[in-house]
Design a protein around this motif. Structure first.
Motif, short mmCIF file in Angstrom:
data_model
loop_
_atom_site.label_atom_id
_atom_site.label_comp_id
_atom_site.label_asym_id
_atom_site.label_seq_id
_atom_site.Cartn_x
_atom_site.Cartn_y
_atom_site.Cartn_z
N TYR A 218 0.83 -1.20 0.00
CA TYR A 218 0.00 0.00 0.00
C TYR A 218 0.87 1.26 0.00
CZ TYR A 218 -4.12 2.85 0.79
OH TYR A 218 -5.14 3.76 0.63
N GLU A 219 1.95 1.22 0.78
CA GLU A 219 2.87 2.36 0.79
C GLU A 219 3.43 2.63 -0.60
OE1 GLU A 219 5.82 1.59 3.74
OE2 GLU A 219 4.45 1.90 5.44
N LEU A 220 3.77 1.55 -1.34
CA LEU A 220 4.27 1.72 -2.70
C LEU A 220 3.21 2.30 -3.62
CD1 LEU A 220 6.33 -1.57 -3.27
CD2 LEU A 220 7.23 0.75 -3.09
N LEU A 221 1.96 1.83 -3.47
CA LEU A 221 0.89 2.33 -4.31
C LEU A 221 0.63 3.81 -4.06
CD1 LEU A 221 -1.63 -0.66 -4.13
CD2 LEU A 221 -0.15 -0.04 -6.05
N GLU A 222 0.82 4.25 -2.81
CA GLU A 222 0.62 5.66 -2.52
C GLU A 222 1.64 6.54 -3.22
OE1 GLU A 222 -1.45 6.67 1.55
OE2 GLU A 222 0.37 5.50 1.92
N GLU A 223 2.81 5.98 -3.51
CA GLU A 223 3.83 6.75 -4.22
C GLU A 223 3.47 6.94 -5.69
OE1 GLU A 223 7.46 4.69 -3.62
OE2 GLU A 223 7.43 4.89 -1.43
N THR B 99 1.04 8.38 -7.86
CA THR B 99 -0.02 9.36 -7.65
C THR B 99 -1.21 9.18 -8.60
OG1 THR B 99 1.17 10.90 -9.10
CG2 THR B 99 1.56 11.08 -6.72
N GLN B 100 -1.00 8.49 -9.73
CA GLN B 100 -2.11 8.37 -10.67
C GLN B 100 -3.15 7.33 -10.25
OE1 GLN B 100 1.07 7.62 -11.35
NE2 GLN B 100 1.29 6.15 -13.02
N ILE B 101 -2.86 6.55 -9.18
CA ILE B 101 -3.83 5.56 -8.71
C ILE B 101 -4.74 6.23 -7.69
CG2 ILE B 101 -4.17 3.36 -7.56
CD1 ILE B 101 -1.42 2.50 -8.48
N PRO B 102 -6.04 6.39 -7.98
CA PRO B 102 -6.96 7.00 -7.02
C PRO B 102 -7.05 6.17 -5.74
CG PRO B 102 -7.92 6.93 -9.22
CD PRO B 102 -6.69 6.09 -9.27
N ASP B 103 -7.34 6.83 -4.64
CA ASP B 103 -7.38 6.18 -3.33
C ASP B 103 -8.37 5.02 -3.28
OD1 ASP B 103 -6.77 6.13 -0.36
OD2 ASP B 103 -8.92 6.50 -0.32
N VAL C 223 -8.09 -2.56 -3.18
CA VAL C 223 -8.25 -3.76 -4.00
C VAL C 223 -6.96 -4.08 -4.75
CG1 VAL C 223 -10.75 -3.70 -4.21
CG2 VAL C 223 -9.36 -2.36 -5.81
N LEU C 224 -6.19 -3.06 -5.12
CA LEU C 224 -4.90 -3.33 -5.76
C LEU C 224 -3.92 -3.97 -4.78
CD1 LEU C 224 -4.32 -0.28 -8.12
CD2 LEU C 224 -4.30 -2.69 -8.78
N THR C 225 -3.97 -3.55 -3.52
CA THR C 225 -3.13 -4.20 -2.52
C THR C 225 -3.49 -5.68 -2.38
OG1 THR C 225 -2.84 -2.15 -1.27
CG2 THR C 225 -2.52 -4.21 -0.07
N LYS C 226 -4.77 -5.95 -2.28
CA LYS C 226 -5.23 -7.34 -2.21
C LYS C 226 -4.78 -8.12 -3.43
CE LYS C 226 -9.64 -9.89 -1.74
NZ LYS C 226 -11.11 -9.71 -1.56
N LEU D 295 6.18 -6.71 -4.71
CA LEU D 295 6.77 -5.39 -4.52
C LEU D 295 7.45 -4.83 -5.77
CD1 LEU D 295 8.26 -6.14 -1.02
CD2 LEU D 295 6.29 -4.69 -1.50
N GLY D 296 7.50 -5.58 -6.85
CA GLY D 296 8.13 -5.05 -8.05
C GLY D 296 8.48 -6.14 -9.04
N GLY D 297 8.99 -5.74 -10.20
CA GLY D 297 9.36 -6.67 -11.24
C GLY D 297 10.86 -6.68 -11.48
N THR D 298 11.27 -7.41 -12.49
CA THR D 298 12.66 -7.48 -12.90
C THR D 298 12.70 -7.42 -14.43
OG1 THR D 298 12.70 -9.91 -13.12
CG2 THR D 298 13.15 -9.00 -10.93
N ASP D 299 13.88 -7.46 -14.99
CA ASP D 299 13.98 -7.49 -16.45
C ASP D 299 13.33 -8.74 -17.02
OD1 ASP D 299 15.31 -5.10 -16.54
OD2 ASP D 299 17.31 -5.99 -16.61
#
Length: 838
Positions: free
Chosen positions: A610-615, A617-621, A626-629, A676-680
């Protein structure tokens, strides 16, 4: 009852056999109603006696609820989830069934004398029509014909349903040992459709309780979840009559659904036979952000070196007044995991405060003063208040206590309410609150710390190879699945239910313990097992909960067969957490085990996501929850654990074996870095939106040219998550069903096939998570795309529709050692990729 899956309608006996079986039961019901009418003392409201009728059917009957509601004298109450019953001479399973027994449902309907007369009239009409009479069914009543065809049993809801297997007998015995003269009990009433009928039911029970010498301590009514209950104190002698089956008047009241002991939500007591001390204080050096994560649990040690300055405590019920410092165990452990994760593993500490609302206190009757929800309040009402006060101005508050919270950890379960076929009030509450406040509840599946039977002598077990021992234990746990059911509220539909992997970061081994598994990838031997409501995937995911240490227990019977007994210990192995140390030691740690820790681990991960999603800004609150889930479940996979379990269940038919793997593994164990993220080599795209009823949205994912014509192993993972409004008294329960599907056979463009959870099962909850794998070379043209459509339909009657927010994640990956520029190729080809199909 054995829980199970679906399939075709079971074969049923002919109408003549049904006449022999059912007619005496209906006549018996008529006589029971006549007897009740003769003995019933009419109240001032002059209401006729009513009783709950239990219809048990083989399979299910479409539209039966509508048929009941059209008939005077009947009131629909609830329809159970599907369960399995044994075949007999009258009812047999379909030839294609992959599970033992046959599917069945229970319909519970409130009826009066007039309704019973109408039931007999419909039954006689059924017999005449089946016998060749030229008559037809009244309009809207044909579901009764189907019900009579499939009816296995019909009876009154009675003493056995209301009292047995609720834990009341065990609770009374415990209280007698400490000299209690009264027994607190929760009387759960059938939720009636009108305020007048609810008031009459409550007043009737008040009178019966008072007549027995008891008293009513509290009541709770939450219409949104169909919950109506009373907390009563019953004299010990009356309680003895209840549990012994004597004719105690209160247990015969037709308005009562269950009589349960108060507050069976108890936290496990973690031994502290060994404590460690952390090297230094870890108080935050900077101001932390507003809380996104909340803990409903026991009172934590807020000034512990690992927790100081990191918790926002709201002890609204003054639980601290009944705690001694040494008793602040479970809340301290859970808060430690929420903030830091497993202290033995590389950790990332949250950058936000954690809101803590204590809801448990030490039990004075328990020799170890185990923490539990108080028995002088209704537990559903307490949790309802605790969550409401986060988001609303309640009582004497001026502002909501924690309106920024989006994830709530609930690592406690009701040991006397394993999920059978009727969803519990606590699960209904969490589902409704989740939808109402756009919040994700992370719930532990529950622990079953029972012995593991080996069915062989110790010497024979010792001679087995390590893999054979693992297979033996896995099979023993699977065979015992019906006794290891999910504990309420783990059947929650909107929540993430978490079971434990038998692993941790300690790297240690208990010196007196047996190693039950050869690796740390398998599900914990103490896990509660699924499936969930509507045969949905439960648990949703697994996370490390600490390795369980075992020793040989007492042999079973006189045959010399051994059992394994868990070895309670606060020493490693286990998940390392903050602990209450000796006076003056505010840096102690210990090791804990179980699904509570696994749920807290997932809550910690969800907060980081959730902390990453808050960074971004284009994702509305409104879409971040549901994106965290979605992203947490997106990180799950069966991995090598599935191979080990499949070998242990090698004699189970393949179709059924996949279902049993789901029961043990859910969607799989979490690999944190995937959330938490992707790779190449692993590209993850996310999308979000809101679907109205019967709408769909199309996603297009560009194909990377470097995969074209190349033979290598590739994986496509898709996850869809949402929160659904719920409906009362309908088996669908989950109102909004969303699902994704490949458009234009997209998965075939990169030549992958579905693996892990079976498609239909993956679509039954509020998360759809599917994995596709393949390794053959596939050709596609430059500019090719994968297309996936997200759809919505409503599975039950719905009111106003404001749209259902959802989150979607799509990952395409190859092995980490394959040097392909997937990320660069997909990113360069991205364009606005969503359109609404009208």
């Amino acid at each position: 009852m054995r829980r199970g899956g679906g399939g075709a309608r079971p074969s049923s006996p002919g109408w003549q056999r049904q006449q022999e079986r059912v007619t005496p039961r209906i006549l018996e019901l008529e006589e029971q109603f006549r007897q009740r009418s003769r003995t019933f003392q009419r109240s001032a409201m002059d209401a006729a006696p009513e009783e709950v009728i239990v219809f048990e059917v083989a399979g299910s009957v479409d539209e039966f609820v509508r048929a009941v509601r059209r008939m005077p004298g009947w009131e629909w109450l609830v329809e159970s989830d599907e369960f399995r019953v044994d075949e007999d001479a009258d009812f047999r399973g379909s030839d294609g069934s992959t599970e033992p027994g046959i599917p069945a449902r229970v319909y519970l309907v409130l009826a009066d004398q007039e309704a019973i007369a109408e039931l007999r009239r419909l039954w006689e009409l059924y017999l005449r029509i089946k016998g060749g009479a030229d008559e037809g069914w009244p309009r809207g009543q044909t579901p009764w014909r189907d019900l009579f065809d499939q009816l296995r049993d019909i009876r009154l809801w009675g003493y056995r349903d209301r009292v047995l297997d609720t834990g009341l007998a065990e609770d009374r015995a415990d209280r007698l040992q400490v000299g209690d003269e009264t027994v607190p009990a929760e009387i759960e009433l059938w939720f009636r459709g009108t305020a007048e009928s609810r008031l009459h039911a409550e007043e009737s029970i008040r009178g019966l309780v008072a007549a027995s010498g008891g008293s009513v301590q509290a009541t709770a009514l939450i219409p949104e979840i169909g919950y109506h209950a009373m907390l009563v104190n019953i004299p010990a002698g009356v309680a003895a009559g209840l549990v012994q089956g004597r004719e105690v008047e209160v247990v015969r009241a037709g308005s009562i659904m269950f009589i349960r002991p108060a507050a069976q939500f108890t936290a496990p007591v973690n031994p502290v036979d060994e404590l460690r001390t952390t090297a230094q204080s870890e108080s935050p050096s900077e101001t932390l952000g507003l809380p996104r994560l909340a803990l409903l649990d026991g009172l934590p040690l807020t000034n512990h070196a690992l927790l100081a300055g990191r918790l926002l405590l709201n002890d609204a019920d003054d639980m601290a007044s009944v705690y001694e410092a040494a008793e602040q165990r479970h809340g301290t452990a859970m808060a430690s995991i929420l903030v830091h994760g497993d202290l033995s593993s590389p950790r990332t500490t949250l950058g936000n405060l954690v809101y803590v609302r204590p809801v448990m206190r030490p039990d004075s009757r328990h020799i170890e003063r185990a923490e539990r929800l108080p028995d002088d309040v209704l537990s559903v009402d307490l949790i309802h208040r605790a969550v409401r006060e986060m988001f609303e101005v309640t009582g004497g508050s001026v502002i909501p206590a924690a309106p920024t919270v989006r994830i709530v950890n609930f690592s406690i379960g009701d040991s006397w309410r394993p999920f059978d076929s009727i969803i519990s009030p606590m699960a209904r509450l969490l589902d409704w609150l989740s939808w109402k406040y756009n919040v994700l509840f992370v719930v532990s599946a529950g622990n079953h710390d029972a012995q593991v039977p080996l069915f062989m002598s110790r010497s024979t077990f010792d001679e087995l190879e390590a893999d054979a021992k693992t297979h033996l234990i896995l099979r023993a746990l699977w065979s015992d699945a019906r006794l290891r059911r999910l504990l309420s509220p783990a059947e929650s539909v909107n929540g993430l239910t978490v079971a434990a992997v038998n692993g941790d970061g300690s790297g240690a081994m208990h010196p007196r313990a047996l190693a039950v598994y050869t690796s740390e990838i398998l599900p914990s031997p103490i896990n509660a097992l699924g499936l969930g409501y509507g045969r949905s995937v439960k648990p949703d995911v697994l996370a490390r909960g600490g390795r369980i240490s075992y020793r040989f227990g007492l042999p079973m019977g006189t045959d010399g067969n051994e059992v394994l007994q868990s070895l309670p210990s606060g020493r490693a192995p286990g998940v390392q957490v903050a602990a209450v140390g000796p006076p003056g030691d505010l840096a102690a740690t210990t090791f804990v085990h179980g699904t509570s820790n696994a749920a807290a681990t997932i809550s910690h991960l969800a907060a980081r996501v959730y902390e990453l999603l808050e960074e971004t800004t284009q994702i509305p609150d409104e879409f971040r929850t549901v994106l965290t889930k979605c992203l947490v479940v997106h990180a799950a996979c069966w991995g090598d654990a599935a191979t080990v379990i499949e070998r242990a269940l090698s004699d189970v038919p393949p179709v059924r074996r996949r279902r049993e793997l789901t029961r043990l593994l859910g969607f799989g164990a979490i690999e944190e870095e995937r959330a938490l993220g992707g790779t190449d080599q692993r590209v993850t795209l996310v999308g979000w939106g809101k679907l109205a009823r019967d709408e769909a949205e199309l996603y297009e994912v560009p194909l990377p040219p470097s995969l074209a014509g190349v033979r290598l192993r590739r994986r496509l993972t898709l996850t869809l998550a949402w929160l659904s409004p719920t409906t009362l008294n309908h088996r669908s329960y989950r109102q909004a069903a969303l699902w994704f599907e490949a458009a234009d056979g997209s998965e075939h463009q990169i030549d992958v096939k579905r693996s892990e959870v079976e498609m239909n099962m993956a679509r039954r909850g509020t998360v759809q998570h599917e994995v596709f794998e393949g390794e053959r070379a596939s050709a596609f043209v430059e500019g090719g795309v994968l297309r996936f459509r997200v759809n919505r339909r409503d599975t039950a009657d719905a009111g106003d529709d404001t749209g259902v927010p959802y989150g979607m994640a799509i990952s395409l990956e190859v092995a980490a050692d394959i040097q392909l520029p997937l990320f660069a190729e997909i990113f360069s080809r991205l364009r606005p990729a969503i359109r609404v199909d009208g």
